[in-house]
Design an enzyme around this catalytic site. Structure first.
Site, PDB file in Angstrom:
ATOM      1  N   LYS A  48      38.920  25.875  77.027  1.00 57.74           N
ATOM      2  CA  LYS A  48      37.755  25.584  76.082  1.00 57.74           C
ATOM      3  C   LYS A  48      37.990  25.422  74.447  1.00 57.74           C
ATOM      4  O   LYS A  48      36.949  24.437  74.324  1.00 57.74           O
ATOM      5  CB  LYS A  48      36.467  27.008  76.096  1.00 57.74           C
TER       6      LYS A  48
HETATM    7  C1  LIG Z   1      35.970  29.212  81.293  1.00 58.80           C
HETATM    8  C2  LIG Z   1      36.939  28.781  82.329  1.00 58.80           C
HETATM    9  C3  LIG Z   1      37.207  28.138  83.204  1.00 58.80           C
HETATM   10  C4  LIG Z   1      36.147  27.856  84.076  1.00 58.80           C
HETATM   11  O1  LIG Z   1      35.335  27.025  83.399  1.00 58.80           O
HETATM   12  P1  LIG Z   1      33.814  26.052  83.775  1.00 58.80           P
HETATM   13  O2  LIG Z   1      33.898  25.212  82.791  1.00 58.80           O
HETATM   14  O3  LIG Z   1      33.155  26.919  83.291  1.00 58.80           O
HETATM   15  O4  LIG Z   1      33.789  25.516  85.315  1.00 58.80           O
HETATM   16  C5  LIG Z   1      38.279  28.636  84.282  1.00 58.80           C
HETATM   17  N1  LIG Z   1      39.063  28.788  83.370  1.00 58.80           N
HETATM   18  C6  LIG Z   1      39.362  29.812  82.125  1.00 58.80           C
HETATM   19  C7  LIG Z   1      40.879  30.258  82.021  1.00 58.80           C
HETATM   20  C8  LIG Z   1      38.184  29.743  81.573  1.00 58.80           C
HETATM   21  O5  LIG Z   1      38.544  30.263  80.466  1.00 58.80           O
END
Ligand SMILES: *Cc1c(COP(=O)(O)O)cnc(C)c1O
Length: 480
Positions: free
Chosen positions: A122
């Protein structure tokens, strides 16, 4: 480049990038998308192939952003995509590359997206969002107060992106005593005056409900300029398209080849960015969607039936950032899949809002799914442990539980002739318990994060009482 809403009609005004930057939902409840996807040519790809990450980000993002002068955008991406930010807590001098590929064997690699300050993918988009927000707010002479609830990754990524940014405050609710000591330390040890951690007595849903109640008070929301930074924010999706280009170039020699990507998915934001890159003309073969036990998306791609679960039917798993009951970005994909018909989206989502779902199994749109490249797979806790062990034994690499879900789907769906990149979405250090369960020893921690549990923490513990939280927010805003 103008933006439309998935639920708007032809008469709705089209907006520019900075107009939608600070918004979450469109006023009609839909999600913003470009009116048409910008197309990249073979000549563009040839020019972009060897660019450093920040320059690649500028080239890709300029296609989506019509109302920030290119020199300003360049300054923003140069400030965001640096070795200092994406060095995974190591010596920046050793972080030669942003989003590098780690090859496990010929034709199978991990696209490393979790080298940012909170050790989850993120950061790739959120760090840019922080700089875009600060820029756009300064231009308009405005402020924003970001309110959210988190069970871990999103909240910390938002706080690390917004810390110290002018014109921005963050009020982040988290469930008191329910995050790991490491996650608590990551968030609560921030000392910047614009970051407010509120630990709510209860579970995540209590925190989430309090946030919803506060946003539903329209008067309070407007008076205190409340905003959100959740995964439906278009700028986050746009920023995420960049690393699909980066991964593609790393896995190929020329721009006629194809690459498959496997993506651990929750709210469908990460993999949707892959879909956008594909629609732009990047030669992506398959997009392999990986879920955990919360398999609402796997079910759709297998059967054509979308059946969101209630909160009570949502499992708490060992890949917790993928524990979702419905996938907020999925509406964007269904809009594209079904020929961009806002009336159909309004109808389907009114059924979802009433607790139902929809069934495309008999529709030509479902038969057309392979043209969009999507396939899916699902993991259980036992699969996750087995994949973490396999990566350790066969490749000497420790992967986190979310990445393990992606790697399993990648291994199951690989084609011998096409390189496959599994997206690494978090560092194992964030999920010590599951790694220890799988391997019998905890993962290594990046040096910069050794002992963060011992740092002083700044957190307000409160009841899940929307009025009390509103009072706290109003008081802190007034205090400056
Ligand atoms: C947020 C997250 C996901 C999922 O991503 P999306 O964009 O919501 O599909 C997968 N793995 C980790 C470690 C995350 O923080």
């Amino acid at each position: 480049m103008r933006y439309i809403s998935t639920r708007g009609d032809a008469a709705s005004p089209k907006k520019t990038f900075t107009e939608i930057l600070l918004d979450g939902l469109a006023p009609d409840g839909g999600l913003y998308l470009p009116e048409t996807y910008p197309r990249v040519t073979r000549a563009d790809l040839d020019r972009w192939r060897d660019l450093p990450y920040a320059d690649l980000a500028l080239a890709v993002l300029a296609r989506f952003i019509g109302d920030i002068p290119e020199s300003d955008l360049k300054a923003l991406v140069d400030k965001t995509y640096t070795a200092e930010v994406y060095c995974n807590g190591r010596d920046p001098a050793r972080a030669a590359e942003i989003a590098p590929v780690r090859w496990l064997e010929p034709g199978l690699g991990l696209l490393e997206l979790s080298n940012g300050p909170t050790l989850a993918f993120k950061d790739m988009a959120m760090q840019l969002l922080g700089n875009l927000f600060e820029y756009a707010l300064a231009k308009r002479g405005e402020e924003i107060n970001i309110l959210g609830a988190t069970s871990g990754d999103t909240g910390s990524a938002a706080e690390y992106a917004m810390r110290g940014k002018r014109g921005v405050r963050v009020f982040m609710l988290s469930p008191h005593g329910r995050m790991s000591a490491f996650q608590r330390a990551q968030m609560y040890s921030l000392q910047e005056a614009n970051i407010f951690n509120i630990a709510v007595r209860g579970v995540f849903d209590d925190a989430q409900d309090a946030v919803k109640a506060i946003f539903n008070d329209r008067d309070f929301k407007a008076r205190h300029r409340l905003g959100a930074v959740n995964s439906i924010n278009w700028a986050r999706v746009a920023a995420q398209t960049v690393y699909y280009f980066k991964g593609y170039f790393a896995a190929t020699r020329s721009n006629g080849e194809r690459v498959d990507f496997a993506v651990p998915s929750g709210n469908f934001g990460n993999i949707f960015a892959g879909h956008v890159a594909r629609m732009m003309g990047l030669p992506i073969g398959k997009l392999v969607l990986a879920t955990n036990e919360n398999d609402v998306l796997d079910e759709f791609f297998r059967t054509g039936v979308y059946r969101p679960r209630g909160a009570a039917d949502t499992w708490t798993t060992s890949s917790p950032s993928m524990d979702i009951s419905k996938a907020s970005n999925f509406e964007r994909f269904v809009f594209d899949l079904t020929g961009r018909d806002p009336a159909a989206i309004r109808e389907s989502w009114s059924r979802i809002d009433a607790g139902g779902g929809f069934d495309l199994s008999a529709s030509p749109y479902f038969s057309a799914l392979p043209e969009f490249g999507f396939v899916s797979g699902k993991s259980t806790h036992a699969d996750r442990l087995a994949t973490i062990r396999r990566a350790w034994k066969e490749y000497g690499v420790t992967i986190d539980p979310h990445t393990a879900d992606g790697l399993k789907a990648a291994l199951d769906r690989r084609a011998p002739e096409t390189p496959m990149l599994a997206l690494e979405t978090a560092q194992p250090a964030k999920f010590e318990e599951t790694i220890a369960e799988a391997l019998g020893h905890p993962p290594e921690r990046p040096a910069a994060m050794a002992g963060i549990e011992r740092l002083p923490q700044r957190v307000e513990v409160m009841n899940a009482d929307a009025d009390a939280i509103k009072h706290f927010i109003a008081r802190e805003i007034k205090a400056g």
